[in-house]
Design an enzyme around this catalytic site. Structure first.
Site, PDB file in Angstrom:
ATOM      1  N   HIS A  83      11.342  30.965  44.595  1.00 20.27           N
ATOM      2  CA  HIS A  83      12.431  31.576  45.830  1.00 20.27           C
ATOM      3  C   HIS A  83      13.337  31.920  44.820  1.00 20.27           C
ATOM      4  CE1 HIS A  83      16.117  31.009  48.391  1.00 20.27           C
ATOM      5  NE2 HIS A  83      14.956  30.955  49.050  1.00 20.27           N
TER       6      HIS A  83
ATOM      7  N   LYS B 172      11.718  20.712  47.252  1.00 18.20           N
ATOM      8  CA  LYS B 172      12.983  21.876  47.771  1.00 18.20           C
ATOM      9  C   LYS B 172      12.340  20.740  50.150  1.00 18.20           C
ATOM     10  CE  LYS B 172      13.352  26.048  50.843  1.00 18.20           C
ATOM     11  NZ  LYS B 172      13.792  27.039  50.848  1.00 18.20           N
TER      12      LYS B 172
ATOM     13  N   CYS C 175      11.351  29.629  55.648  1.00 14.75           N
ATOM     14  CA  CYS C 175      10.877  28.375  54.795  1.00 14.75           C
ATOM     15  C   CYS C 175      11.092  27.403  55.359  1.00 14.75           C
ATOM     16  CB  CYS C 175      11.319  28.327  53.676  1.00 14.75           C
ATOM     17  SG  CYS C 175      13.705  28.091  54.369  1.00 14.75           S
TER      18      CYS C 175
ATOM     19  N   ASP D 106       8.253  31.658  48.722  1.00 14.43           N
ATOM     20  CA  ASP D 106       8.091  33.182  48.840  1.00 14.43           C
ATOM     21  C   ASP D 106       7.203  33.480  48.093  1.00 14.43           C
ATOM     22  OD1 ASP D 106      10.555  32.544  50.202  1.00 14.43           O
ATOM     23  OD2 ASP D 106      11.788  33.347  49.001  1.00 14.43           O
TER      24      ASP D 106
END
Length: 611
Positions: free
Chosen positions: A249, A158, A96, A59
């Site tokens: 994020h 992630k 994402c 982000d």
């Protein structure tokens, strides 16, 4: 470590022939065992093949980094940009999971099984096999291909492409992993950031994993990356390290020492910040000097806020900037470590973001509903502790507009602010004079670029005994070496869709449609080279091109199985519905069944009571 899967059809074929030849009567035993042992070992790679570090921010807005016009201190990324090539016209998906699927496979997100994040896919679309929101078995990751060709492969960060054992990164080509499987999680402790998750799902080498007590996401992920690299430092194999940060994020969180550096920096507000970044981006040559920008309808009037509101909003952005700098700081530790052990000069660094800035922060964080929801998750949003452990912070739309300056829209939308992000490539084999490349590039280009950099062959039509989708991206290496001015031909069309927001790129042009609440649900045509801010709709002036590109988009829809969304589809509402069903589905079903059983008795009781 046991062999977890085939190391490629070529190796299997050669191994089978060798065994057939040697394992004859009188030749079995030691020879056969030696061959079997050899087959279990990865092929030795030339030490001249470069290491690759693929870094993914979460982000991050287009102009957040200093090389792109931002005021945030990013010395590590600034140094990489100064030594390599930065892209000013690079695009990714506006969410994402689709971005990550395309990044790692070079295949369109719809064909890869990830047209949207699973939390946002409506039930009617979930009925289709390619709308599950997890990485399909019909694609092969660059990690698998690199592992087959003799690379160590590591991941720390992630994942969000599936959390069943067969979908975790440990089963998709990564030799060592520590991964967070959800859309996001807390940066200070192991807890979910949204009530749709029962817990924060972390895994290490395919097994459930508990975070350490002194956890902070950016520091921890670099610690693990260094640990993985050092674990094989004595052999001659190069490595591929994938580092998808949680920064920035939500929840946006950072250590106090970094927050302190930005206190007071944003006291002039979001409108001033958006314009200052616009001017710096022009001065740096990131965008054309004559380019303009729109004012997003979600941007509030800073001057109408009270002093207390201005103080609070400025700190929200300060914490965001601090989280970006903390990410850069810890990335710098990795760079320093590679320099110290002599691996830096043979390493390629690729840095980008999965999409543009997210505008999900409540405009009024002090309202009772916001505080109630946060309290249910064990969070507060008090000014004094904002960004620290136990606090929840996120950007409001007004500051998100500044984060993507001078672009329009943000994450989830198909405007440039959602799709155009930084891309920096530097290191071994990058010979072009440092600076900005204005050539169009797309997220599916990263995978073939990594493969060519490492001398790894593209996958064939089959992999591991199954059919796989071909990569559609173009290698960027000719651009990075200064051999060509662009890798995508003027006539080449690249389509994109996410929950009804869509775009198609061709040459310098883009058609785009954005649904509500911010979009008007109409197609527009822009020259995104001269007008990256998407301020001048050319549909009326160039009707032939506009209609041709619309027809190309329809072909993209048909070829990639893009499904329509209903007119009343709302992504936030769908997240809530899916979350309730996934987490409380059995309880809800039992409650409904109980109601069905008890309803006749309740009706009889009410009728008797009325008599």
């Amino acid at each position: 470590m046991p062999l977890r899967r085939s190391r490629g059809l070529t190796q299997i074929a050669l191994g089978t022939l060798a065994l057939m030849f040697f394992c004859q009567p009188g030749l079995a035993g030691d020879v056969g065992s030696a061959i079997e042992e050899a087959l279990l070992q990865p092929a030795k790679a030339s030490p001249t093949r470069p290491n690759v570090v693929l870094i993914l921010a979460d982000d991050l807005g287009f102009s957040d980094l200093a090389p792109y016009g931002g005021e945030i201190n990013t010395p590590t990324l600034s140094a990489l940009a100064a030594a390599g090539v930065s892209f000013s016209n690079y695009h990714t998906a506006a969410s994402c999971a689709p971005s990550r699927a395309m990044l790692l496979t070079g295949v369109d997100s719809h064909r890869a099984g990830v047209p949207n994040i699973p939390e946002m896919i409506p039930p009617d679309q979930r009925q289709q096999a390619h709308y599950q929101g997890v990485l399909g078995r019909n694609v092969v990751t660059i990690a698998s291909l690199l592992q087959d060709s003799g690379y160590h492969t590591y991941m720390a960060g992630k994942w969000h492409l599936g959390m069943t054992p067969d979908l975790l990164p440990y089963s998709r080509g990564f030799e060592r992993t520590v991964s967070m499987a959800d859309s996001g999680a807390d940066n200070w402790e192991q807890k979910p950031y949204l009530p749709i998750y029962e817990k924060a799902n972390w895994f290490a080498d395919g097994q459930a994993f508990s975070l350490p007590e002194n956890f902070y996401s950016s520091r921890f992920l670099i610690d693990k990356t260094i640990e993985f690299i050092d674990s094989n430092a004595d052999d001659e194999q190069p490595f591929f390290a994938y580092v998808p940060f949680q920064a920035v994020h939500m929840p946006v969180q950072a250590p106090q020492e970094f927050i302190d550096r930005y206190m007071g920096v944003y006291d002039q507000g979001w409108e001033v910040l958006r314009h200052e970044r616009h001017e710096r981006a022009k001065d740096l040559g990131v965008i054309p000097a004559e380019s303009t920008m729109v004012t997003m309808s979600t941007t509030e009037d800073w001057d109408e806020l009270s002093q207390a509101e201005k103080r609070y909003q400025a700190k929200r952005m300060a914490v965001y900037a601090a989280m970006v700098e903390a990410m850069d700081h810890h990335l710098g530790r990795l760079v320093k470590h590679l320099k110290a052990n002599g691996q830096y000069d043979n390493t390629v660094f690729i840095f980008t973001s999965d999409n543009g800035s997210e505008a999900s922060g409540s405009v009024d964080p002090d309202n009772a509903a916001t505080r109630f929801v946060l309290a249910r998750q064990g969070y507060t949003n008090e000014y004094d502790t904002l960004g620290l452990k136990g606090s929840f912070n996120s950007l409001p739309p007004s500051f998100s507009s500044a984060s993507v300056s001078p672009l329009a829209f943000y994450k989830f939308y198909s405007g440039e602010g959602g799709m155009r992000v930084p891309l920096i490539v530097a290191g071994a084999g990058i010979d072009q004079k440092p600076g900005f490349s204005k050539a169009f590039a797309y997220v599916t280009d990263i995978a073939p670029t990594v493969l060519e950099l490492t001398g790894t062959a593209l996958p064939g039509s089959r992999y591991g005994g199954r059919l796989v989708e071909p990569m559609i991206g173009r290698t960027l290496l000719p651009l990075l070496r200064g051999d060509v001015g662009r890798v995508h031909a003027d006539h080449e069309a690249i389509g994109y869709e996410l929950a009804g927001n869509a775009a198609l790129f061709q040459g310098d042009y883009k058609i785009v449609i954005n649904r509500g609440p911010l979009g008007d649900n109409q197609w527009h045509l822009f020259n995104i080279v001269t007008d990256p801010g998407e301020t001048q709709d050319l549909a009326g002036k160039m009707p032939t091109r506009f209609q041709h590109m619309l027809s190309l988009y329809q072909s993209y829809v048909k070829d990639n199985g893009v499904l329509p969304v209903s007119s009343n589809y709302n992504d936030r509402r769908q997240v809530a519905i899916n979350g309730l069903q996934d987490r409380f589905g059995r309880q809800i079903l039992l409650a409904l069944l109980s109601l069905v059983v008890l309803l006749p008795f309740l009706i009889v009781y009410r009728l008797r009571y009325r008599r």
